[in-house]
Design a protein around this motif. Structure first.
Motif, PDB file in Angstrom:
ATOM      1  N   LYS A   1      -7.863  -2.570   2.288  1.00 34.37           N
ATOM      2  CA  LYS A   1      -6.665  -2.703   3.118  1.00 34.37           C
ATOM      3  C   LYS A   1      -5.876  -3.972   2.773  1.00 34.37           C
ATOM      4  O   LYS A   1      -4.635  -3.965   2.795  1.00 34.37           O
ATOM      5  CB  LYS A   1      -7.054  -2.706   4.596  1.00 34.37           C
ATOM      6  N   CYS A   2      -6.585  -5.046   2.429  1.00 33.67           N
ATOM      7  CA  CYS A   2      -5.881  -6.280   2.024  1.00 33.67           C
ATOM      8  C   CYS A   2      -5.106  -6.068   0.717  1.00 33.67           C
ATOM      9  O   CYS A   2      -3.959  -6.512   0.581  1.00 33.67           O
ATOM     10  CB  CYS A   2      -6.880  -7.417   1.870  1.00 33.67           C
ATOM     11  N   LYS A   3      -5.715  -5.373  -0.236  1.00 33.61           N
ATOM     12  CA  LYS A   3      -5.030  -5.088  -1.493  1.00 33.61           C
ATOM     13  C   LYS A   3      -3.827  -4.158  -1.263  1.00 33.61           C
ATOM     14  O   LYS A   3      -2.743  -4.344  -1.854  1.00 33.61           O
ATOM     15  CB  LYS A   3      -5.998  -4.443  -2.482  1.00 33.61           C
ATOM     16  N   GLN A   4      -4.023  -3.181  -0.405  1.00 29.62           N
ATOM     17  CA  GLN A   4      -2.925  -2.252  -0.105  1.00 29.62           C
ATOM     18  C   GLN A   4      -1.767  -2.987   0.573  1.00 29.62           C
ATOM     19  O   GLN A   4      -0.590  -2.767   0.235  1.00 29.62           O
ATOM     20  CB  GLN A   4      -3.450  -1.136   0.792  1.00 29.62           C
ATOM     21  N   ARG A   5      -2.078  -3.860   1.506  1.00 31.39           N
ATOM     22  CA  ARG A   5      -1.023  -4.641   2.194  1.00 31.39           C
ATOM     23  C   ARG A   5      -0.333  -5.574   1.214  1.00 31.39           C
ATOM     24  O   ARG A   5       0.891  -5.762   1.272  1.00 31.39           O
ATOM     25  CB  ARG A   5      -1.660  -5.426   3.338  1.00 31.39           C
ATOM     26  N   PHE A   6      -1.090  -6.163   0.308  1.00 34.82           N
ATOM     27  CA  PHE A   6      -0.512  -7.064  -0.692  1.00 34.82           C
ATOM     28  C   PHE A   6       0.480  -6.313  -1.592  1.00 34.82           C
ATOM     29  O   PHE A   6       1.573  -6.817  -1.886  1.00 34.82           O
ATOM     30  CB  PHE A   6      -1.637  -7.669  -1.533  1.00 34.82           C
ATOM     31  N   THR A   7       0.118  -5.097  -2.031  1.00 28.89           N
ATOM     32  CA  THR A   7       1.028  -4.317  -2.882  1.00 28.89           C
ATOM     33  C   THR A   7       2.304  -3.936  -2.141  1.00 28.89           C
ATOM     34  O   THR A   7       3.412  -3.999  -2.701  1.00 28.89           O
ATOM     35  CB  THR A   7       0.319  -3.047  -3.377  1.00 28.89           C
ATOM     36  N   LYS A   8       2.185  -3.554  -0.865  1.00 29.32           N
ATOM     37  CA  LYS A   8       3.369  -3.175  -0.093  1.00 29.32           C
ATOM     38  C   LYS A   8       4.305  -4.362   0.101  1.00 29.32           C
ATOM     39  O   LYS A   8       5.544  -4.237  -0.002  1.00 29.32           O
ATOM     40  CB  LYS A   8       2.938  -2.622   1.275  1.00 29.32           C
ATOM     41  N   ILE A   9       3.738  -5.527   0.365  1.00 25.74           N
ATOM     42  CA  ILE A   9       4.582  -6.714   0.578  1.00 25.74           C
ATOM     43  C   ILE A   9       5.278  -7.116  -0.715  1.00 25.74           C
ATOM     44  O   ILE A   9       6.458  -7.478  -0.717  1.00 25.74           O
ATOM     45  CB  ILE A   9       3.736  -7.875   1.152  1.00 25.74           C
ATOM     46  N   THR A  10       4.577  -7.061  -1.842  1.00 21.48           N
ATOM     47  CA  THR A  10       5.213  -7.367  -3.126  1.00 21.48           C
ATOM     48  C   THR A  10       6.345  -6.391  -3.444  1.00 21.48           C
ATOM     49  O   THR A  10       7.391  -6.787  -3.983  1.00 21.48           O
ATOM     50  CB  THR A  10       4.173  -7.326  -4.258  1.00 21.48           C
ATOM     51  N   GLN A  11       6.172  -5.142  -3.096  1.00 20.33           N
ATOM     52  CA  GLN A  11       7.216  -4.142  -3.346  1.00 20.33           C
ATOM     53  C   GLN A  11       8.478  -4.430  -2.534  1.00 20.33           C
ATOM     54  O   GLN A  11       9.598  -4.381  -3.068  1.00 20.33           O
ATOM     55  CB  GLN A  11       6.693  -2.748  -3.026  1.00 20.33           C
ATOM     56  N   TYR A  12       8.313  -4.754  -1.250  1.00 16.99           N
ATOM     57  CA  TYR A  12       9.537  -5.001  -0.467  1.00 16.99           C
ATOM     58  C   TYR A  12      10.156  -6.345  -0.810  1.00 16.99           C
ATOM     59  O   TYR A  12      11.370  -6.535  -0.650  1.00 16.99           O
ATOM     60  CB  TYR A  12       9.278  -4.836   1.034  1.00 16.99           C
ATOM     61  N   LEU A  13       9.376  -7.315  -1.323  1.00 18.99           N
ATOM     62  CA  LEU A  13       9.980  -8.566  -1.795  1.00 18.99           C
ATOM     63  C   LEU A  13      10.835  -8.326  -3.045  1.00 18.99           C
ATOM     64  O   LEU A  13      11.935  -8.892  -3.183  1.00 18.99           O
ATOM     65  CB  LEU A  13       8.885  -9.592  -2.099  1.00 18.99           C
ATOM     66  N   ILE A  14      10.333  -7.482  -3.956  1.00 22.08           N
ATOM     67  CA  ILE A  14      11.121  -7.139  -5.155  1.00 22.08           C
ATOM     68  C   ILE A  14      12.398  -6.415  -4.758  1.00 22.08           C
ATOM     69  O   ILE A  14      13.486  -6.667  -5.306  1.00 22.08           O
ATOM     70  CB  ILE A  14      10.259  -6.281  -6.108  1.00 22.08           C
TER      71      ILE A  14
ATOM     72  N   MET B   1      14.014  -6.722  -1.925  1.00 28.47           N
ATOM     73  CA  MET B   1      14.914  -7.704  -1.318  1.00 28.47           C
ATOM     74  C   MET B   1      15.662  -8.507  -2.374  1.00 28.47           C
ATOM     75  O   MET B   1      16.865  -8.763  -2.259  1.00 28.47           O
ATOM     76  CB  MET B   1      14.107  -8.644  -0.421  1.00 28.47           C
ATOM     77  N   ARG B   2      14.967  -8.913  -3.435  1.00 32.12           N
ATOM     78  CA  ARG B   2      15.624  -9.674  -4.507  1.00 32.12           C
ATOM     79  C   ARG B   2      16.684  -8.830  -5.206  1.00 32.12           C
ATOM     80  O   ARG B   2      17.768  -9.335  -5.556  1.00 32.12           O
ATOM     81  CB  ARG B   2      14.581 -10.147  -5.512  1.00 32.12           C
ATOM     82  N   ARG B   3      16.397  -7.554  -5.426  1.00 31.73           N
ATOM     83  CA  ARG B   3      17.387  -6.684  -6.068  1.00 31.73           C
ATOM     84  C   ARG B   3      18.612  -6.488  -5.185  1.00 31.73           C
ATOM     85  O   ARG B   3      19.748  -6.471  -5.675  1.00 31.73           O
ATOM     86  CB  ARG B   3      16.749  -5.333  -6.377  1.00 31.73           C
ATOM     87  N   LEU B   4      18.393  -6.340  -3.895  1.00 29.43           N
ATOM     88  CA  LEU B   4      19.526  -6.153  -2.987  1.00 29.43           C
ATOM     89  C   LEU B   4      20.385  -7.407  -2.889  1.00 29.43           C
ATOM     90  O   LEU B   4      21.610  -7.328  -2.707  1.00 29.43           O
ATOM     91  CB  LEU B   4      19.021  -5.760  -1.596  1.00 29.43           C
TER      92      LEU B   4
END
Length: 273
Positions: free
Chosen positions: A107-120, A122-125
């Motif tokens: 679950k920690c790895k899954q949460r880490f991947t989701k957070i990295t995806q929405y940070l990327i 945000m940077r694109r937007l």
């Protein structure tokens, strides 16, 4: 000593400020919850050993809770900064959670991947140009409209007064009683002259088209005569120019006019024969 089963029974059957029930499922609003669901495995309060991943200002941290620090709530959670590289961050999670349950690791790895995806995302937007919706206050808008209307009315009134005064000055109603500044009067006169000139130019420039019915036969004959006279005059001028050349002028002799005067005597003086 903390008992996980007792805490979970109280939370499940009793009241919890983080618990929200819906028609389909029950959710948890606690910041340290890994999955966001209200279950025994995912509850941060009912588990003495717990781990989660959180984000602060674009930086990801791994939070770990242990039983030994349960008596000190301010030092209960240990924070570890994760690397920006995805693979190295996953290795850090494996090393720090080596003897922890597999559920928390996954679950920690899954949460880490989701957070990295929405940070990327945000940077694109941020790089893209987007329209910003700015809220407008209706009261302020109404006040500004009223002020604009009042300003327009005042400007029209000032111009009307100025025109009336200038017309009176032209007519000479005041005479020499008041000493008005001549600048405004001259300015208006210049404007009027410019407007008149522009109107005259426009009138001259606009061509007029006449129908065939409006032209009379006499007018057509006059136009033809004028054209014929003009052609004859041009032909005569060209002939004279051809005849008179500088060589012929040089060859011609000068004219000399001689006047003779004769005196006649009166008849009375002539002797009789």
């Amino acid at each position: 000593m903390q008992s996980d089963d007792v805490v979970w029974t109280l939370i499940k059957n009793g009241f919890c400020s983080f618990k929200t029930k819906t028609r389909t499922d029950t959710f948890c609003r606690n910041e340290y919850n890994v999955t966001g669901l209200c279950t025994k495995q995912a509850c941060p309060l009912a588990n003495s050993r717990y781990a989660t991943v959180r984000e602060h200002d674009g930086i990801l941290y791994l939070y770990m809770k242990t039983v030994e620090r349960s008596h000190q709530p301010s030092r209960m959670w240990e924070r570890v900064k994760l690397s920006k590289n995805y693979e190295t961050a996953l290795k850090q999670i494996d090393t720090h959670l080596i003897y922890w349950p597999n559920f928390l690791k996954h679950k920690c790895k899954q949460r880490f991947t989701k957070i990295t995806q929405y940070l990327i995302r945000m940077r694109r937007l941020k790089l893209k140009s987007r329209r910003e919706l700015v809220p407008l206050n209706r009261k302020v808008e109404k006040q500004e409209r009223r002020r604009e209307d009042k300003a327009l009315v005042a400007a029209k009134l000032d111009t009307a007064i100025e025109k009336e005064l200038l017309e009176r000055l032209k007519k000479g109603t005041y005479g020499e009683i008041y000493n008005f500044p001549s600048t405004a009067f001259e300015k208006v006169l210049d404007q009027e002259e410019v407007e008149e000139e522009l109107e005259e130019e426009e009138e001259e420039a606009v061509p007029e088209f006449v129908a065939d019915d409006e032209i009379e036969e006499s007018d057509l004959s006059d136009i033809e005569e004028l054209q014929g006279d003009a052609e004859q005059a041009s032909d005569m001028e060209t002939e004279e120019e051809e005849e008179v050349s500088p060589a012929s002028i040089m060859k011609r002799p000068r004219r000399v006019e001689i006047e003779y005067e004769t005196e006649t005597e009166p008849l009375s003086k002539i002797p009789a024969l």
